[in-house]
Design an enzyme around this catalytic site. Structure first.
Site, PDB file in Angstrom:
ATOM      1  N   ARG A   1     -11.544   1.630  -3.795  1.00 53.61           N
ATOM      2  CA  ARG A   1     -12.246   2.051  -2.497  1.00 53.61           C
ATOM      3  C   ARG A   1     -12.700   3.429  -2.403  1.00 53.61           C
ATOM      4  NH1 ARG A   1      -9.037   0.497   2.457  1.00 53.61           N
ATOM      5  NH2 ARG A   1      -7.202   0.128   1.069  1.00 53.61           N
TER       6      ARG A   1
ATOM      7  N   GLY B   1       0.540  -3.802 -12.638  1.00 53.76           N
ATOM      8  CA  GLY B   1       1.646  -3.881 -11.411  1.00 53.76           C
ATOM      9  C   GLY B   1       2.575  -2.558 -11.473  1.00 53.76           C
TER      10      GLY B   1
ATOM     11  N   ARG C   1     -17.514  40.139  -1.316  1.00 54.73           N
ATOM     12  CA  ARG C   1     -17.510  39.430  -2.814  1.00 54.73           C
ATOM     13  C   ARG C   1     -16.331  40.167  -3.706  1.00 54.73           C
ATOM     14  NH1 ARG C   1     -22.931  39.572  -5.238  1.00 54.73           N
ATOM     15  NH2 ARG C   1     -21.938  38.402  -6.837  1.00 54.73           N
TER      16      ARG C   1
HETATM   17  C1  UD1 Z   1       3.308  -1.499  -3.239  1.00 56.79           C
HETATM   18  C2  UD1 Z   1       4.470  -2.217  -2.906  1.00 56.79           C
HETATM   19  C3  UD1 Z   1       4.950  -2.661  -1.607  1.00 56.79           C
HETATM   20  C4  UD1 Z   1       4.509  -1.279  -0.886  1.00 56.79           C
HETATM   21  C5  UD1 Z   1       3.361  -0.375  -0.990  1.00 56.79           C
HETATM   22  C6  UD1 Z   1       3.404   0.658  -0.196  1.00 56.79           C
HETATM   23  C7  UD1 Z   1       4.930  -3.280  -5.451  1.00 56.79           C
HETATM   24  C8  UD1 Z   1       4.610  -4.437  -5.869  1.00 56.79           C
HETATM   25  N1  UD1 Z   1       4.470  -3.249  -3.891  1.00 56.79           N
HETATM   26  O1  UD1 Z   1       2.162  -2.137  -2.701  1.00 56.79           O
HETATM   27  O2  UD1 Z   1       6.044  -3.215  -1.260  1.00 56.79           O
HETATM   28  O3  UD1 Z   1       4.826  -1.695   0.508  1.00 56.79           O
HETATM   29  O4  UD1 Z   1       3.169  -0.073  -2.190  1.00 56.79           O
HETATM   30  O5  UD1 Z   1       2.131   1.416  -0.264  1.00 56.79           O
HETATM   31  O6  UD1 Z   1       5.198  -2.176  -5.782  1.00 56.79           O
HETATM   32  N2  UD1 Z   1      -0.053   1.509  -9.928  1.00 56.79           N
HETATM   33  C9  UD1 Z   1      -0.035   1.935 -10.896  1.00 56.79           C
HETATM   34  N3  UD1 Z   1      -0.048   0.817 -11.848  1.00 56.79           N
HETATM   35  C10 UD1 Z   1      -0.215  -0.380 -11.703  1.00 56.79           C
HETATM   36  C11 UD1 Z   1      -0.137  -0.752 -10.341  1.00 56.79           C
HETATM   37  C12 UD1 Z   1      -0.252   0.316  -9.429  1.00 56.79           C
HETATM   38  O7  UD1 Z   1       0.028   2.998 -11.527  1.00 56.79           O
HETATM   39  O8  UD1 Z   1      -0.325  -1.314 -12.612  1.00 56.79           O
HETATM   40  C13 UD1 Z   1      -0.135   2.809  -8.899  1.00 56.79           C
HETATM   41  C14 UD1 Z   1      -1.250   2.915  -7.898  1.00 56.79           C
HETATM   42  O9  UD1 Z   1      -2.211   3.638  -8.721  1.00 56.79           O
HETATM   43  C15 UD1 Z   1      -0.628   3.547  -6.692  1.00 56.79           C
HETATM   44  C16 UD1 Z   1       0.939   2.739  -6.781  1.00 56.79           C
HETATM   45  O10 UD1 Z   1       0.958   2.556  -8.008  1.00 56.79           O
HETATM   46  O11 UD1 Z   1      -0.669   4.756  -6.663  1.00 56.79           O
HETATM   47  C17 UD1 Z   1       1.070   1.753  -5.803  1.00 56.79           C
HETATM   48  O12 UD1 Z   1       0.181   0.845  -5.926  1.00 56.79           O
HETATM   49  P1  UD1 Z   1      -0.400   0.047  -5.078  1.00 56.79           P
HETATM   50  O13 UD1 Z   1      -1.549  -1.236  -5.492  1.00 56.79           O
HETATM   51  O14 UD1 Z   1      -1.161   0.665  -3.855  1.00 56.79           O
HETATM   52  O15 UD1 Z   1       0.584  -0.815  -4.255  1.00 56.79           O
HETATM   53  P2  UD1 Z   1       0.980  -2.409  -3.848  1.00 56.79           P
HETATM   54  O16 UD1 Z   1       1.115  -2.991  -4.959  1.00 56.79           O
HETATM   55  O17 UD1 Z   1      -0.155  -2.466  -2.809  1.00 56.79           O
END
Ligand code: UD1
Ligand code: CA
Length: 486
Positions: A31, A101, A361
């Site tokens: 996004r 994940g 500068r």
């Molecule tokens: C996650 C939590 C959710 C919480 C929310 C808060 C999980 C399954 N869920 O949601 O309970 O309320 O955060 O914001 O953990 N990332 C990786 N690798 C991956 C997936 C994600 O590095 O494979 C990183 C993303 O870049 C980000 C962070 O992990 O910085 C969180 O990922 P995001 O997808 O935002 O979390 P959610 O699954 O939405």
């Protein structure tokens, strides 16, 4: 134990277990609609990830493990640059490819995690978590519990819900259920998981090994470890905070701008608590460290970058940009002045008057009571006490003595197309208007240069030097007339 101040926390450091911080930063950040990896977008002039590394440093972490995936090479390179506060932090990287994940992300770190530590899980896109909050969380973990940072959210859609025994607000935490997997009753829960936890490394590794992806999103959820902890009889505790900014992540340019304003408002309030008078705390941007002595006042729309020190009684007018500079006591910087010391710095002496519309500068060193007026540019030049250049001038690679007056429209021609040369203007010299001083050249002390002169040779002290066409007049001059067409 309630830790109430940073000092107590530091004192307690030796009694704490080693802390290993995991920073998840492998996600795509779709996004943001940007080629730049999300965690490298700047907040207050520094990549989001650097703010999180600062937090790890503030926790005195044994190491920070950054999990990279999308844009891994760029992200890793950005961490190799000295990010300031984090220069003492041990940073290691693990790659997560593909991204399956948050549980899968943390699994990648297992090989670099020792068993004796407490693991604090952070995200590279959540920049404003206070170290004090994390110290509370680490205390709640107490080396044996799973501690979750949670928050009440009136609109919790999208977040993991904290499921408690008997559905009671003070019931024991039983699980985190992701929004997409939640039943309608669970979706009504307003206590959410922030994405931040503290957990002892040894059981964490055990639980990570048991994760599966049998859920609505087909992902390995880190949040599933909660039910494993419950099954193992390990207490799960929630540390609930009320300040959403601390756990807000950046997913879009709009959220980035919101966090930027929140951060800037924090800076503004910190400065006002120190006694700085801000015309409007909502119209200030500090992208670096701004250090202010007593009785500093700053008008609206000023931007400070890098390291800026403002001495006692300094006044900054509206719409100034000041980067990497030291402004000494009593100096006044009038509106619309641009100062950028870059790597060499700029100093403005006591009681100096700068601007409006001045440009200083790198390497500009201005002594006490120097005056630099509108549309005057100074680069790599020293101006001694009381020297003045009040209008439309350029001083580059020059040394300007005490009380020199440098006239309107005059410049140092410091560059011959290949090399830079120096100009030395000794004390009490007056340079008239519209002069060109072709460097290298020295103007002897107390001398005067007539307006419009192009000076190519050094001038003797005390003399008037004029180097321009002599003025002649032709009496009764008839201007040419237009020829009549016939
Ligand atoms: C996650 C939590 C959710 C919480 C929310 C808060 C999980 C399954 N869920 O949601 O309970 O309320 O955060 O914001 O953990 N990332 C990786 N690798 C991956 C997936 C994600 O590095 O494979 C990183 C993303 O870049 C980000 C962070 O992990 O910085 C969180 O990922 P995001 O997808 O935002 O979390 P959610 O699954 O939405
Ligand atoms: Ca998210």
């Amino acid at each position: 134990m309630q830790l109430t101040s940073e000092i107590q926390v530091q004192d307690g450091a030796q009694n704490r277990p080693p802390i290993d911080v995991i920073i998840m930063a492998a996600g795509k950040g779709t996004r943001m609609k940007s080629r730049r990896p999300k965690v490298l977008h700047p907040l207050a002039g520094r990549p989001l990830l650097w703010h999180v590394l600062d937090t790890a440093q503030a926790l005195l972490a044994r190491q920070a493990v950054v999990i990279t995936g999308h844009g891994a090479i760029e992200v890793e390179a950005a961490c190799a640059v000295d990010s300031g506060a984090t220069s003492q932090l041990v940073i290691s990287f693990v790659r997560q490819e593909p991204q399956l994940g948050t549980g899968h992300a943390v699994q990648q770190a297992v090989p670099v995690l020792a068993d004796d530590g407490v693991v604090v899980v952070l995200s590279g896109d959540v920049p404003l978590t206070q170290p004090a909050t994390l110290f509370h969380l680490i205390s709640a973990c107490a080396e044996e519990r799973l501690a979750l940072l949670t928050l009440e959210m009136p609109e919790p859609a999208g977040y993991g819900r904290i499921v408690r025994a008997g559905g009671a607000a003070d019931g024991a935490v039983r699980a985190i259920v992701e929004h997409k997997d939640a039943s309608p009753q669970q979706q009504a829960i307003t206590e959410i998981y922030s994405g931040i936890m503290a957990v002892p490394a040894a059981p964490l590794k055990r639980w990570l090994a048991k994760l599966d992806n049998q859920n609505a999103q087909g992902e390995y959820y880190l949040t599933d470890i909660v039910k494993f902890a419950v099954a193992d009889g390990v207490p799960v505790v929630a540390h609930k905070i009320t300040d959403a900014v601390q756990v807000t992540g950046v997913n879009s340019p709009a959220q980035l701008a919101e966090l930027e304003r929140a951060y800037q408002l924090q800076q503004a309030h910190r400065l006002m608590e120190e006694g700085v008078r801000l015309a409007d705390p909502a119209r200030l941007d500090v992208r670096g460290d701004l250090l202010c002595a007593h009785d500093v006042s700053i008008d609206v729309n000023c931007i400070f970058e890098g390291q800026v020190n403002l001495g006692e009684g300094v006044t900054i007018g509206a719409n100034c940009i000041i980067a990497n500079a030291v402004i000494e006591a009593g100096a006044t910087i009038h509106a619309f002045t641009h100062i950028d010391g870059e790597n060499l710095g700029v100093t403005v002496g006591t009681g100096a008057l700068i601007g409006p519309f001045a440009r200083l500068r790198p390497g500009a060193r201005l002594g006490a009571e120097v005056h630099i007026g509108n549309f005057v540019e100074v680069k790599n030049s020293t101006l001694a006490k009381g020297a003045k250049a009040n209008h439309l001038a350029y001083l580059g690679d020059a040394h300007v003595g005490e009380r020199v007056n440098f006239g309107a429209g005059s410049i140092t021609a410091n560059y011959d197309g290949a090399n830079k040369h120096r100009t030395d203007i000794e004390a009490d010299v007056h340079v008239g208007s519209n002069c060109v001083l072709v460097a290298p050249v020295t103007l002897g002390a107390g001398g005067t240069v007539g307006g419009g002169s192009t000076i190519t040779k050094s001038t003797p002290p005390g003399a008037l030097t004029v180097a321009r066409g002599k003025q002649t007049s032709i009496a009764n001059w008839n201007r040419p007339k237009k020829e009549k067409k016939t």
